[in-house]
Design a protein around this motif. Sequence first.
Motif, PDB file in Angstrom:
ATOM      1  N   CYS A 167       0.853  -1.190   0.000  1.00 34.37           N
ATOM      2  CA  CYS A 167       0.000   0.000   0.000  1.00 34.37           C
ATOM      3  C   CYS A 167       0.895   1.248   0.000  1.00 34.37           C
ATOM      4  O   CYS A 167       1.757   1.377   0.866  1.00 34.37           O
ATOM      5  N   ARG A 197       0.233   4.188   0.883  1.00 33.03           N
ATOM      6  CA  ARG A 197       0.002   5.087   2.007  1.00 33.03           C
ATOM      7  C   ARG A 197       0.624   4.571   3.298  1.00 33.03           C
ATOM      8  O   ARG A 197       1.223   5.330   4.063  1.00 33.03           O
ATOM      9  N   CYS A 198       0.472   3.248   3.572  1.00 37.14           N
ATOM     10  CA  CYS A 198       0.921   2.743   4.876  1.00 37.14           C
ATOM     11  C   CYS A 198       1.977   1.646   4.740  1.00 37.14           C
ATOM     12  O   CYS A 198       2.445   1.106   5.733  1.00 37.14           O
ATOM     13  N   CYS A 217      -4.720   0.334   0.601  1.00 37.72           N
ATOM     14  CA  CYS A 217      -5.408  -0.755   1.310  1.00 37.72           C
ATOM     15  C   CYS A 217      -6.729  -0.264   1.914  1.00 37.72           C
ATOM     16  O   CYS A 217      -6.958   0.949   2.031  1.00 37.72           O
ATOM     17  N   CYS A 223      -6.477   2.193   4.906  1.00 39.68           N
ATOM     18  CA  CYS A 223      -6.137   3.586   4.580  1.00 39.68           C
ATOM     19  C   CYS A 223      -7.302   4.298   3.892  1.00 39.68           C
ATOM     20  O   CYS A 223      -7.484   5.507   4.046  1.00 39.68           O
TER      21      CYS A 223
HETATM   22 ZN   LIG Z   1      -2.597   1.221   3.668  1.00 39.92          ZN
END
Ligand SMILES: [Zn+2]
Length: 244
Positions: free
Chosen positions: A48, A50-51, A66, A69
Amino acid sequence: MLTTLTRRLLDLVYPRRCASCDALLPTERDLLCAPCAGSLVPAAGASCPRCAAVYLDLAGGGRHVCGGCLAKPPPFASAAAAFAYGAALQDAIARWKGRPDESLSAALCALGVVALAQAGARSSWPDEAIVVPVPAHRKRVRRRGFNPAGQLARAVTRWSGLRLVSRGLRATHAAATSRGQQRGAREQRVQGAFRARERLVHGRVVVLVDDVMTTGATVRAATRALLAAGAREVHVAVLARAPL
Ligand SMILES: [Zn+2]
Ligand SMILES: [Zn+2]
């Protein structure tokens, strides 16, 4: 000359072993034996953005945000990981954090930086960004002898060409860096556990470096502290990220 000789004698008495399974290694430069090295899962490609949660079932492809997120975006702008947390890497990291070992530290940090480069982490970081490690509380540093995140941050700095600001954050209480609790309990304990130094981070884009990211509670708390002190944006970089 003497140091090389001493080193060789030491290798005869204490040959280097795999940092996970203790198998004897063919050269002193290696970190893991071949089977353990083969068990590493690079985060590049299947995580992912973002994370940095690693998708174990999408090896070789898959870069989508994901569900976690999408439902609740994290306070940081992006996250990149070198590897999925687990197996041989988890053992090696436990050893690294267990006691100061310069060669283990150098090998793990080098491995992490190469994998972060392969994951394309640098392309998310502007050239004026600064690198800030997640700090350990001074009591913990005194006991352990070093801060693993600080060593990784130095390696990230050398590789990326960005500036290291090692004191951008400070841990205000010892619970800030305690690991391995349940998600809810950790979130509460790390809340407010970090303070950012405003004169060092205000207006800056920050690359926040930590060794391991499991629930993400620690980097979220550290990110909130940086943003509260006026940091413009935070990007996270970790050696190991729990898979989804
Ligand atoms: Zn994520
Ligand atoms: Zn091994």
